[in-house]
Design a protein around this motif. Structure first.
Motif, PDB file in Angstrom:
ATOM      1  N   ILE A 119       0.872  -1.169   0.000  1.00  0.00           N
ATOM      2  CA  ILE A 119       0.000   0.000   0.000  1.00  0.00           C
ATOM      3  C   ILE A 119       0.911   1.220   0.000  1.00  0.00           C
ATOM      4  CG2 ILE A 119      -1.737   1.270   1.290  1.00  0.00           C
ATOM      5  CD1 ILE A 119      -2.578  -1.430   2.498  1.00  0.00           C
ATOM      6  N   SER A 120       0.733   2.100  -0.974  1.00  0.00           N
ATOM      7  CA  SER A 120       1.589   3.279  -1.035  1.00  0.00           C
ATOM      8  C   SER A 120       0.733   4.532  -1.124  1.00  0.00           C
ATOM      9  CB  SER A 120       2.523   3.207  -2.239  1.00  0.00           C
ATOM     10  OG  SER A 120       1.768   3.184  -3.426  1.00  0.00           O
ATOM     11  N   LEU A 121       1.302   5.603  -0.664  1.00  0.00           N
ATOM     12  CA  LEU A 121       0.609   6.881  -0.737  1.00  0.00           C
ATOM     13  C   LEU A 121       0.605   7.392  -2.166  1.00  0.00           C
ATOM     14  CD1 LEU A 121       2.142   8.538   2.429  1.00  0.00           C
ATOM     15  CD2 LEU A 121      -0.110   7.495   2.203  1.00  0.00           C
ATOM     16  N   SER A 122      -0.258   8.309  -2.412  1.00  0.00           N
ATOM     17  CA  SER A 122      -0.377   8.892  -3.743  1.00  0.00           C
ATOM     18  C   SER A 122       0.939   9.550  -4.147  1.00  0.00           C
ATOM     19  CB  SER A 122      -1.498   9.931  -3.727  1.00  0.00           C
ATOM     20  OG  SER A 122      -1.503  10.643  -4.924  1.00  0.00           O
ATOM     21  N   LYS A 123       1.250   9.473  -5.447  1.00  0.00           N
ATOM     22  CA  LYS A 123       2.469  10.092  -5.956  1.00  0.00           C
ATOM     23  C   LYS A 123       2.474  11.594  -5.693  1.00  0.00           C
ATOM     24  CE  LYS A 123       5.601   7.623  -7.846  1.00  0.00           C
ATOM     25  NZ  LYS A 123       6.717   7.321  -7.033  1.00  0.00           N
ATOM     26  N   SER A 124       1.294  12.206  -5.670  1.00  0.00           N
ATOM     27  CA  SER A 124       1.255  13.655  -5.461  1.00  0.00           C
ATOM     28  C   SER A 124       1.857  14.041  -4.113  1.00  0.00           C
ATOM     29  CB  SER A 124      -0.180  14.179  -5.576  1.00  0.00           C
ATOM     30  OG  SER A 124      -1.010  13.561  -4.620  1.00  0.00           O
ATOM     31  N   ILE A 125       1.730  13.173  -3.104  1.00  0.00           N
ATOM     32  CA  ILE A 125       2.319  13.467  -1.793  1.00  0.00           C
ATOM     33  C   ILE A 125       3.841  13.422  -1.894  1.00  0.00           C
ATOM     34  CG2 ILE A 125       2.568  12.607   0.564  1.00  0.00           C
ATOM     35  CD1 ILE A 125      -0.364  11.719   0.367  1.00  0.00           C
ATOM     36  N   SER A 126       4.374  12.433  -2.616  1.00  0.00           N
ATOM     37  CA  SER A 126       5.823  12.334  -2.803  1.00  0.00           C
ATOM     38  C   SER A 126       6.361  13.534  -3.564  1.00  0.00           C
ATOM     39  CB  SER A 126       6.169  11.055  -3.566  1.00  0.00           C
ATOM     40  OG  SER A 126       5.742   9.930  -2.867  1.00  0.00           O
ATOM     41  N   ILE A 127       5.634  13.927  -4.598  1.00  0.00           N
ATOM     42  CA  ILE A 127       6.061  15.083  -5.397  1.00  0.00           C
ATOM     43  C   ILE A 127       6.004  16.355  -4.561  1.00  0.00           C
ATOM     44  CG2 ILE A 127       5.447  16.521  -7.394  1.00  0.00           C
ATOM     45  CD1 ILE A 127       4.551  13.880  -8.753  1.00  0.00           C
ATOM     46  N   PHE A 128       4.957  16.496  -3.746  1.00  0.00           N
ATOM     47  CA  PHE A 128       4.837  17.667  -2.877  1.00  0.00           C
ATOM     48  C   PHE A 128       6.009  17.737  -1.906  1.00  0.00           C
ATOM     49  CE2 PHE A 128       3.003  21.043  -0.602  1.00  0.00           C
ATOM     50  CZ  PHE A 128       3.073  20.767   0.762  1.00  0.00           C
ATOM     51  N   ARG A 129       6.359  16.622  -1.289  1.00  0.00           N
ATOM     52  CA  ARG A 129       7.477  16.612  -0.344  1.00  0.00           C
ATOM     53  C   ARG A 129       8.788  16.950  -1.054  1.00  0.00           C
ATOM     54  NH1 ARG A 129      11.428  14.860   2.433  1.00  0.00           N
ATOM     55  NH2 ARG A 129      11.433  14.453   4.627  1.00  0.00           N
ATOM     56  N   ALA A 130       8.990  16.403  -2.244  1.00  0.00           N
ATOM     57  CA  ALA A 130      10.207  16.704  -2.993  1.00  0.00           C
ATOM     58  C   ALA A 130      10.271  18.185  -3.346  1.00  0.00           C
ATOM     59  CB  ALA A 130      10.263  15.854  -4.257  1.00  0.00           C
ATOM     60  N   SER A 131       9.116  18.777  -3.684  1.00  0.00           N
ATOM     61  CA  SER A 131       9.109  20.202  -4.031  1.00  0.00           C
ATOM     62  C   SER A 131       9.443  21.062  -2.815  1.00  0.00           C
ATOM     63  CB  SER A 131       7.761  20.617  -4.632  1.00  0.00           C
ATOM     64  OG  SER A 131       6.749  20.642  -3.645  1.00  0.00           O
ATOM     65  N   LEU A 132       9.030  20.630  -1.604  1.00  0.00           N
ATOM     66  CA  LEU A 132       9.383  21.374  -0.395  1.00  0.00           C
ATOM     67  C   LEU A 132      10.899  21.412  -0.219  1.00  0.00           C
ATOM     68  CD1 LEU A 132       6.752  20.112   2.211  1.00  0.00           C
ATOM     69  CD2 LEU A 132       6.827  22.343   1.098  1.00  0.00           C
ATOM     70  N   GLY A 133      11.530  20.256  -0.431  1.00  0.00           N
ATOM     71  CA  GLY A 133      12.979  20.194  -0.310  1.00  0.00           C
ATOM     72  C   GLY A 133      13.681  21.059  -1.343  1.00  0.00           C
ATOM     73  N   GLU A 134      13.176  21.036  -2.574  1.00  0.00           N
ATOM     74  CA  GLU A 134      13.765  21.846  -3.637  1.00  0.00           C
ATOM     75  C   GLU A 134      13.587  23.334  -3.348  1.00  0.00           C
ATOM     76  OE1 GLU A 134      15.738  20.948  -5.935  1.00  0.00           O
ATOM     77  OE2 GLU A 134      15.870  22.842  -6.980  1.00  0.00           O
ATOM     78  N   ASN A 135      12.410  23.722  -2.885  1.00  0.00           N
ATOM     79  CA  ASN A 135      12.156  25.132  -2.553  1.00  0.00           C
ATOM     80  C   ASN A 135      13.054  25.599  -1.408  1.00  0.00           C
ATOM     81  OD1 ASN A 135      10.255  25.491  -4.556  1.00  0.00           O
ATOM     82  ND2 ASN A 135       8.534  24.981  -3.219  1.00  0.00           N
ATOM     83  N   ALA A 136      13.255  24.725  -0.408  1.00  0.00           N
ATOM     84  CA  ALA A 136      14.149  25.078   0.699  1.00  0.00           C
ATOM     85  C   ALA A 136      15.579  25.237   0.186  1.00  0.00           C
ATOM     86  CB  ALA A 136      14.088  24.009   1.784  1.00  0.00           C
ATOM     87  N   SER A 137      15.993  24.386  -0.728  1.00  0.00           N
ATOM     88  CA  SER A 137      17.329  24.481  -1.309  1.00  0.00           C
ATOM     89  C   SER A 137      17.508  25.784  -2.079  1.00  0.00           C
ATOM     90  CB  SER A 137      17.573  23.283  -2.225  1.00  0.00           C
ATOM     91  OG  SER A 137      18.824  23.380  -2.848  1.00  0.00           O
ATOM     92  N   LEU A 138      16.517  26.140  -2.872  1.00  0.00           N
ATOM     93  CA  LEU A 138      16.580  27.406  -3.627  1.00  0.00           C
ATOM     94  C   LEU A 138      16.614  28.604  -2.691  1.00  0.00           C
ATOM     95  CD1 LEU A 138      14.058  26.612  -6.511  1.00  0.00           C
ATOM     96  CD2 LEU A 138      16.560  26.735  -6.666  1.00  0.00           C
ATOM     97  N   ALA A 139      15.839  28.552  -1.608  1.00  0.00           N
ATOM     98  CA  ALA A 139      15.833  29.642  -0.629  1.00  0.00           C
ATOM     99  C   ALA A 139      17.197  29.751   0.043  1.00  0.00           C
ATOM    100  CB  ALA A 139      14.741  29.411   0.402  1.00  0.00           C
ATOM    101  N   ARG A 140      17.808  28.617   0.357  1.00  0.00           N
ATOM    102  CA  ARG A 140      19.127  28.593   0.986  1.00  0.00           C
ATOM    103  C   ARG A 140      20.158  29.251   0.069  1.00  0.00           C
ATOM    104  NH1 ARG A 140      19.922  23.321   1.153  1.00  0.00           N
ATOM    105  NH2 ARG A 140      18.229  23.116   2.630  1.00  0.00           N
ATOM    106  N   GLN A 141      20.090  28.907  -1.223  1.00  0.00           N
ATOM    107  CA  GLN A 141      21.025  29.474  -2.192  1.00  0.00           C
ATOM    108  C   GLN A 141      20.836  30.979  -2.346  1.00  0.00           C
ATOM    109  OE1 GLN A 141      20.436  27.297  -5.833  1.00  0.00           O
ATOM    110  NE2 GLN A 141      21.274  25.401  -4.990  1.00  0.00           N
ATOM    111  N   ALA A 142      19.601  31.439  -2.178  1.00  0.00           N
ATOM    112  CA  ALA A 142      19.322  32.870  -2.295  1.00  0.00           C
ATOM    113  C   ALA A 142      19.563  33.611  -1.000  1.00  0.00           C
ATOM    114  CB  ALA A 142      17.870  33.066  -2.741  1.00  0.00           C
TER     115      ALA A 142
END
Length: 118
Positions: free
Chosen positions: A87-110
């Motif tokens: 049983i796995s969670l919806s892919k949208s949850i995985s994508i959302f979590r990955a986008s949070l990490g990417e956004n935090a990385s971009l904020a860190r770089q800025a």
């Protein structure tokens, strides 16, 4: 529950009978009693293979016997006595979590400390 249950013909609130469930998951049988899959004992067992390998090398040392036993286990067909229901969670949850990490990385770089808080 959900669209999977609906695809199987279940309605919300419908009671699932225990007997067909036990047949499938306990006895590996279809609702009509037909056996599903292969019988676990349908192939040569590791002990039989080990006996054959040992007969070919009657003067094997203890170390060689251990190697032969390992080889027999590896060659023997292993029948799982369980079902793997994933049983796995919806892919949208995985994508959302990955986008949070990417956004935090971009904020860190800025240099944005507030946006970096993930």
């Amino acid at each position: 529950m959900g669209p999977g249950a609906k695809a199987l013909g279940f309605e919300p609130g419908q009671i699932v009978e225990r007997k067909p469930y036990d047949l499938l998951f306990g006895e590996r049988k279809a609702p009509d009693g037909t056996r599903l899959g292969r019988a676990p004992n349908g192939s040569r067992k590791a002990a039989d293979l080990y006996a054959q390998l040992l007969a070919a090398e009657p003067h094997a040392t203890a170390e060689r016997k251990r190697e032969l036993r390992t080889e027999a286990v590896r060659k023997a067909r292993q029948s799982p006595l369980f079902f793997d229901l994933t049983i796995s969670l919806s892919k949208s949850i995985s994508i959302f979590r990955a986008s949070l990490g990417e956004n935090a990385s971009l904020a860190r770089q800025a240099g944005d400390r507030e946006g970096d808080e993930f």
